[in-house]
Design an enzyme around this catalytic site. Structure first.
Site, PDB file in Angstrom:
ATOM      1  N   LYS A  22       0.768  -1.087  -0.095  1.00  0.00           N
ATOM      2  CA  LYS A  22      -0.081   0.110   0.118  1.00  0.00           C
ATOM      3  C   LYS A  22       0.915   1.228   0.106  1.00  0.00           C
ATOM      4  O   LYS A  22       0.664   2.187  -0.814  1.00  0.00           O
ATOM      5  CB  LYS A  22      -0.889   0.116   1.126  1.00  0.00           C
ATOM      6  CG  LYS A  22      -1.722   1.413   1.591  1.00  0.00           C
ATOM      7  CD  LYS A  22      -2.240   1.659   2.968  1.00  0.00           C
ATOM      8  CE  LYS A  22      -1.190   1.656   4.068  1.00  0.00           C
ATOM      9  NZ  LYS A  22      -1.225   3.344   4.388  1.00  0.00           N
ATOM     10  N   ASN A  23       1.972   1.384   1.118  1.00  0.00           N
ATOM     11  CA  ASN A  23       2.836   2.523   1.007  1.00  0.00           C
ATOM     12  C   ASN A  23       3.554   2.800  -0.208  1.00  0.00           C
ATOM     13  O   ASN A  23       4.212   3.658  -0.179  1.00  0.00           O
ATOM     14  CB  ASN A  23       3.316   2.399   2.384  1.00  0.00           C
ATOM     15  CG  ASN A  23       2.678   2.714   3.539  1.00  0.00           C
ATOM     16  OD1 ASN A  23       1.464   3.085   3.111  1.00  0.00           O
ATOM     17  ND2 ASN A  23       3.120   2.528   4.606  1.00  0.00           N
ATOM     18  N   ARG A  91      -4.158  11.253   4.529  1.00  0.00           N
ATOM     19  CA  ARG A  91      -3.055  11.852   4.986  1.00  0.00           C
ATOM     20  C   ARG A  91      -2.128  11.753   3.918  1.00  0.00           C
ATOM     21  O   ARG A  91      -1.380  12.687   3.152  1.00  0.00           O
ATOM     22  CB  ARG A  91      -2.499  11.657   6.116  1.00  0.00           C
ATOM     23  CG  ARG A  91      -1.538  12.718   6.721  1.00  0.00           C
ATOM     24  CD  ARG A  91      -0.681  12.684   7.896  1.00  0.00           C
ATOM     25  NE  ARG A  91       0.273  13.802   8.102  1.00  0.00           N
ATOM     26  CZ  ARG A  91       1.317  13.723   7.381  1.00  0.00           C
ATOM     27  NH1 ARG A  91       1.689  12.974   6.571  1.00  0.00           N
ATOM     28  NH2 ARG A  91       2.231  14.644   7.583  1.00  0.00           N
ATOM     29  N   CYS A 115      -3.784  13.518  13.353  1.00  0.00           N
ATOM     30  CA  CYS A 115      -4.480  12.118  13.076  1.00  0.00           C
ATOM     31  C   CYS A 115      -4.104  11.411  14.169  1.00  0.00           C
ATOM     32  O   CYS A 115      -3.258  11.965  15.142  1.00  0.00           O
ATOM     33  CB  CYS A 115      -3.235  11.846  11.967  1.00  0.00           C
ATOM     34  SG  CYS A 115      -2.787  10.280  11.809  1.00  0.00           S
ATOM     35  N   ARG A 120       1.965  14.746  12.963  1.00  0.00           N
ATOM     36  CA  ARG A 120       2.035  14.536  11.789  1.00  0.00           C
ATOM     37  C   ARG A 120       2.020  15.848  10.704  1.00  0.00           C
ATOM     38  O   ARG A 120       1.307  15.840  10.009  1.00  0.00           O
ATOM     39  CB  ARG A 120       1.244  13.655  11.005  1.00  0.00           C
ATOM     40  CG  ARG A 120       1.080  12.262  11.939  1.00  0.00           C
ATOM     41  CD  ARG A 120       0.388  11.212  11.326  1.00  0.00           C
ATOM     42  NE  ARG A 120       1.445  10.581  10.211  1.00  0.00           N
ATOM     43  CZ  ARG A 120       0.715   9.593   9.147  1.00  0.00           C
ATOM     44  NH1 ARG A 120      -0.277   8.944   9.435  1.00  0.00           N
ATOM     45  NH2 ARG A 120       1.554   9.306   8.288  1.00  0.00           N
ATOM     46  N   PRO A 121       3.159  16.854  11.175  1.00  0.00           N
ATOM     47  CA  PRO A 121       3.353  17.841  10.270  1.00  0.00           C
ATOM     48  C   PRO A 121       3.731  17.767   9.003  1.00  0.00           C
ATOM     49  O   PRO A 121       4.148  16.654   8.537  1.00  0.00           O
ATOM     50  CB  PRO A 121       4.326  18.807  11.113  1.00  0.00           C
ATOM     51  CG  PRO A 121       5.072  17.805  11.883  1.00  0.00           C
ATOM     52  CD  PRO A 121       4.334  16.401  11.922  1.00  0.00           C
ATOM     53  N   VAL A 122       3.660  18.813   8.085  1.00  0.00           N
ATOM     54  CA  VAL A 122       4.439  18.628   6.761  1.00  0.00           C
ATOM     55  C   VAL A 122       5.549  19.623   6.364  1.00  0.00           C
ATOM     56  O   VAL A 122       5.636  19.768   5.389  1.00  0.00           O
ATOM     57  CB  VAL A 122       3.267  18.780   5.654  1.00  0.00           C
ATOM     58  CG1 VAL A 122       2.470  17.454   5.721  1.00  0.00           C
ATOM     59  CG2 VAL A 122       2.435  20.145   5.723  1.00  0.00           C
ATOM     60  N   ASP A 309       5.312   0.851  11.736  1.00  0.00           N
ATOM     61  CA  ASP A 309       3.967   0.103  11.223  1.00  0.00           C
ATOM     62  C   ASP A 309       3.816  -1.038  11.732  1.00  0.00           C
ATOM     63  O   ASP A 309       2.547  -1.961  11.375  1.00  0.00           O
ATOM     64  CB  ASP A 309       3.885   0.277   9.814  1.00  0.00           C
ATOM     65  CG  ASP A 309       3.887   1.687   9.341  1.00  0.00           C
ATOM     66  OD1 ASP A 309       3.199   2.524  10.188  1.00  0.00           O
ATOM     67  OD2 ASP A 309       3.909   2.017   8.138  1.00  0.00           O
ATOM     68  N   ILE A 331       9.233   6.767  16.513  1.00  0.00           N
ATOM     69  CA  ILE A 331       8.781   7.894  15.447  1.00  0.00           C
ATOM     70  C   ILE A 331       7.397   8.360  15.584  1.00  0.00           C
ATOM     71  O   ILE A 331       7.283   9.632  15.478  1.00  0.00           O
ATOM     72  CB  ILE A 331       8.706   6.890  13.847  1.00  0.00           C
ATOM     73  CG1 ILE A 331      10.173   6.376  13.727  1.00  0.00           C
ATOM     74  CG2 ILE A 331       8.129   7.572  13.063  1.00  0.00           C
ATOM     75  CD1 ILE A 331      10.153   5.452  12.439  1.00  0.00           C
ATOM     76  N   ARG A 401      -8.510   0.025   5.100  1.00  0.00           N
ATOM     77  CA  ARG A 401      -7.580   1.364   4.431  1.00  0.00           C
ATOM     78  C   ARG A 401      -6.424   0.531   3.742  1.00  0.00           C
ATOM     79  O   ARG A 401      -5.820   1.143   2.879  1.00  0.00           O
ATOM     80  CB  ARG A 401      -7.217   2.465   5.220  1.00  0.00           C
ATOM     81  CG  ARG A 401      -8.426   3.098   5.833  1.00  0.00           C
ATOM     82  CD  ARG A 401      -8.126   4.391   6.777  1.00  0.00           C
ATOM     83  NE  ARG A 401      -7.208   5.287   5.929  1.00  0.00           N
ATOM     84  CZ  ARG A 401      -6.643   6.321   6.429  1.00  0.00           C
ATOM     85  NH1 ARG A 401      -7.065   6.813   7.374  1.00  0.00           N
ATOM     86  NH2 ARG A 401      -6.094   6.943   5.657  1.00  0.00           N
TER      87      ARG A 401
HETATM   88  N1  EPU Z   1       7.724  14.428  10.215  1.00  0.00           N
HETATM   89  C1  EPU Z   1       7.874  15.907  10.677  1.00  0.00           C
HETATM   90  N2  EPU Z   1       7.587  16.796   9.655  1.00  0.00           N
HETATM   91  C2  EPU Z   1       7.274  16.441   8.161  1.00  0.00           C
HETATM   92  C3  EPU Z   1       7.093  15.068   7.968  1.00  0.00           C
HETATM   93  C4  EPU Z   1       7.145  14.232   9.065  1.00  0.00           C
HETATM   94  O1  EPU Z   1       8.256  16.376  11.691  1.00  0.00           O
HETATM   95  O2  EPU Z   1       6.992  17.197   7.430  1.00  0.00           O
HETATM   96  C5  EPU Z   1       7.747  13.506  11.430  1.00  0.00           C
HETATM   97  C6  EPU Z   1       6.366  12.803  11.673  1.00  0.00           C
HETATM   98  O3  EPU Z   1       5.450  13.530  12.443  1.00  0.00           O
HETATM   99  C7  EPU Z   1       7.061  11.627  12.261  1.00  0.00           C
HETATM  100  C8  EPU Z   1       8.407  11.471  11.425  1.00  0.00           C
HETATM  101  O4  EPU Z   1       8.527  12.658  10.943  1.00  0.00           O
HETATM  102  O5  EPU Z   1       7.284  11.471  13.595  1.00  0.00           O
HETATM  103  C9  EPU Z   1       7.990  10.268  10.368  1.00  0.00           C
HETATM  104  O6  EPU Z   1       7.027  10.375   9.565  1.00  0.00           O
HETATM  105  P1  EPU Z   1       6.982  10.345   8.069  1.00  0.00           P
HETATM  106  O7  EPU Z   1       6.844  11.627   7.347  1.00  0.00           O
HETATM  107  O8  EPU Z   1       8.222   9.263   7.554  1.00  0.00           O
HETATM  108  O9  EPU Z   1       5.653   9.661   7.925  1.00  0.00           O
HETATM  109  P2  EPU Z   1       4.661   9.545   6.567  1.00  0.00           P
HETATM  110  O10 EPU Z   1       5.609   9.506   5.330  1.00  0.00           O
HETATM  111  O11 EPU Z   1       3.677  10.631   6.817  1.00  0.00           O
HETATM  112  C10 EPU Z   1       5.005   7.131   6.076  1.00  0.00           C
HETATM  113  C11 EPU Z   1       3.726   5.940   6.051  1.00  0.00           C
HETATM  114  C12 EPU Z   1       3.274   5.625   7.450  1.00  0.00           C
HETATM  115  C13 EPU Z   1       4.504   5.141   8.210  1.00  0.00           C
HETATM  116  C14 EPU Z   1       5.457   6.624   8.442  1.00  0.00           C
HETATM  117  C15 EPU Z   1       6.889   6.165   9.059  1.00  0.00           C
HETATM  118  C16 EPU Z   1       2.890   6.295   3.765  1.00  0.00           C
HETATM  119  C17 EPU Z   1       1.653   6.571   3.125  1.00  0.00           C
HETATM  120  N3  EPU Z   1       2.770   6.491   4.891  1.00  0.00           N
HETATM  121  O12 EPU Z   1       4.119   8.298   6.538  1.00  0.00           O
HETATM  122  O13 EPU Z   1       2.401   4.553   7.409  1.00  0.00           O
HETATM  123  O14 EPU Z   1       4.106   5.036   9.654  1.00  0.00           O
HETATM  124  O15 EPU Z   1       5.965   6.522   6.827  1.00  0.00           O
HETATM  125  O16 EPU Z   1       7.347   4.967   8.508  1.00  0.00           O
HETATM  126  O17 EPU Z   1       3.765   5.612   3.309  1.00  0.00           O
HETATM  127  C18 EPU Z   1       0.795   3.082   7.814  1.00  0.00           C
HETATM  128  O18 EPU Z   1       0.861   2.593   6.855  1.00  0.00           O
HETATM  129  O19 EPU Z   1       0.050   2.465   8.660  1.00  0.00           O
HETATM  130  C19 EPU Z   1       1.512   4.368   8.265  1.00  0.00           C
HETATM  131  C20 EPU Z   1       1.053   5.191   8.877  1.00  0.00           C
END
Ligand code: EPU
Length: 423
Positions: A22-23, A91, A115, A120-122, A309, A331, A401
């Site tokens: 999925k990811n 998200r 969430c 989960r900021p961007v 995960d 994480i 999902r």
């Molecule tokens: N973070 C920031 N700023 C950002 C982005 C992330 O501080 O701009 C922080 C997050 O809050 C977190 C850490 O960095 O503490 C890692 O988050 P990441 O950005 O890697 O997460 P993501 O890319 O949004 C993906 C997976 C998640 C998985 C995480 C960590 C997908 C669609 N989602 O999310 O999968 O938990 O990486 O490995 O690929 C799931 O499948 O259940 C799921 C939540």
């Protein structure tokens, strides 16, 4: 809303196929925006998250056809505004931002809300895209990015407080494929899903090296073309069924897995006393429940370490494993909603400051429980497999999902589960 009723006590045997990831599928589907030509993507799991992504692409103007696991996408014409109604539901829809910006020079997406697994900021996504020359504005809950004169390569460090970002790395890598000059991403996420996306982009004509390591170099190209690609196996679905087999199995075989991606999950299951045998090719494994079991210490961290995960599912395995286990999530330190529900089934867990301390109990007992997010719901299903009585898990849409036909796969292995419509 559907519920899953799991009658505990059945022994799991037999074999199933693991679905495509999925990811990995989500950013790969979004990457099709980068070309006007047809992309054919195979082994896309039929789960609601990939369906949302397909709906978002359609709303952006793409022509999309889905037939079983194969998705054909043609983005001959796309608009640059992603519809809030669809984006807010998932998200991961944030990963249309990089490709839209690169293709159109502008994009508008809604800012993802909070969430259940954490804040989960961007900010890191935006920091990376700004470094490539995009102007970022916020208004009415939307982010608008503009780069009317195109993007330019840059050196970007994407490390955040909790380590690298997976979708942030994806977004910057996708945008940089069409930027002028060379982009270097330092502190990049090295997850197999990032490498799969890079392989997809390279097959489209991108020039990316170093994906799967902490330093990715992207040499911008003028345009990308159509491609056919098969998505990697879902390592988290595989890990979840490995945990199910360790809990309630008597020889469960999982086909279409990747041994390399499952190293830390396999190590944890073996260390707690179970047996995992891979075939020589490393694409099939059989899991046997062990006889002498012991608790574990696990700390989640970015790949190649133990994945967040698989934190909830491993917790579900450890609640009935003798001894003390300590599970830390570095994480997403707030990702412990499943523990409250597991406690309602008789688990002995204390959660404090991003760490769960579990004292193994002999058996759980069934209780009505509520799924709170995707992996937490999987943990509840696992716990219910050996609990005494029938566990009702409500809010099943969370599990739909990300797990393709989970009830059917469990039934194939001999579990006693039934999906019922909630009234
Ligand atoms: N973070 C920031 N700023 C950002 C982005 C992330 O501080 O701009 C922080 C997050 O809050 C977190 C850490 O960095 O503490 C890692 O988050 P990441 O950005 O890697 O997460 P993501 O890319 O949004 C993906 C997976 C998640 C998985 C995480 C960590 C997908 C669609 N989602 O999310 O999968 O938990 O990486 O490995 O690929 C799931 O499948 O259940 C799921 C939540």
């Amino acid at each position: 809303m559907d519920k899953l009723v799991v009658h505990g006590g059945a022994t799991l045997r037999g074999s199933i196929n693991i679905s495509g990831s999925k990811n990995a599928s989500l950013p790969i589907l979004a990457a099709a925006i980068l070309t006007g030509e047809d992309c054919i993507i195979r082994r896309v799991p039929d789960v609601s998250d990939t369906n949302y992504m397909i709906q978002i692409l359609s709303a952006l103007g793409a022509d999309v056809e889905r037939s079983s696991g194969t998705v054909r996408i043609s983005c001959a014409e796309v608009i640059d505004e992603a519809p809030y109604e669809l984006v807010r539901r998932m998200r991961a829809s944030i990963c249309v931002m990089g490709p839209l910006l690169a293709r159109k020079g502008r994009c508008v997406v809604s800012l993802p809300g909070g969430c259940v697994i954490g804040d989960r900021p961007v900010d890191l996504h935006l920091r990376g895209l700004e470094a490539l020359g995009a102007k970022v504005e916020f208004e009415g809950g939307n982010i608008t990015l503009t780069a009317p004169n195109g993007l330019r390569g840059a050196e970007i460090d994407l490390r955040g407080t909790h380590g690298p970002t997976v979708l942030g790395t994806d977004n910057v890598m996708m945008a940089a494929t069409l930027a002028e000059g060379i982009t270097v991403i330092e502190s990049a996420a090295a997850e197999p899903e990032v490498l799969d996306l890079a392989n997809f982009l390279n097959a489209m004509g991108a020039k990316i090296t170093g994906a799967g390591t902490r330093r990715i170099v992207i040499e911008g190209v003028k345009e990308l073309h159509g491609v056919e690609h098969t998505v990697i196996p879902d390592r988290i679905e595989a890990g979840t069924f490995m945990a199910a087999a360790a809990l309630a199995g008597d020889g469960v075989t999982l086909r279409r897995v990747c041994r390399e991606h499952l190293k830390t999950i396999t190590a944890a299951i073996v260390q707690s006393g179970h047996r995992v045998d891979f075939n020589e090719a490393g694409d099939t494994c059989t899991v046997y429940r062990g006889e002498t079991l012991q608790g574990l210490e696990i700390s989640t961290a970015p790949y190649p370490a133990y994945p967040t995960d698989m934190q909830a599912q491993m917790t579900a395995l450890l609640v009935t494993t003798p001894g003390i286990s300590v599970i830390k999530d570095t994480i997403f330190p707030q990702r412990f909603m499943h523990c409250a529900e597991l406690k309602r089934m008789g688990a002995d867990i204390k959660v404090d400051n991003g760490t769960a301390v579990v004292r193994g109990v002999a058996q759980l007992s069934a209780a009505p429980v509520m799924a709170s997010d995707l992996r937490a719901s999987a943990a509840l299903v696992l716990a219910a497999l050996t609990a005494k009585g029938a566990t009702e898990i409500s809010r099943l849409y969370h599990i739909d999902r990300g797990y393709e036909h989970i009830d059917e796969k469990l039934l194939m292995l001999g579990a006693n589960v039934e999906r019922v419509k909630d009234r």
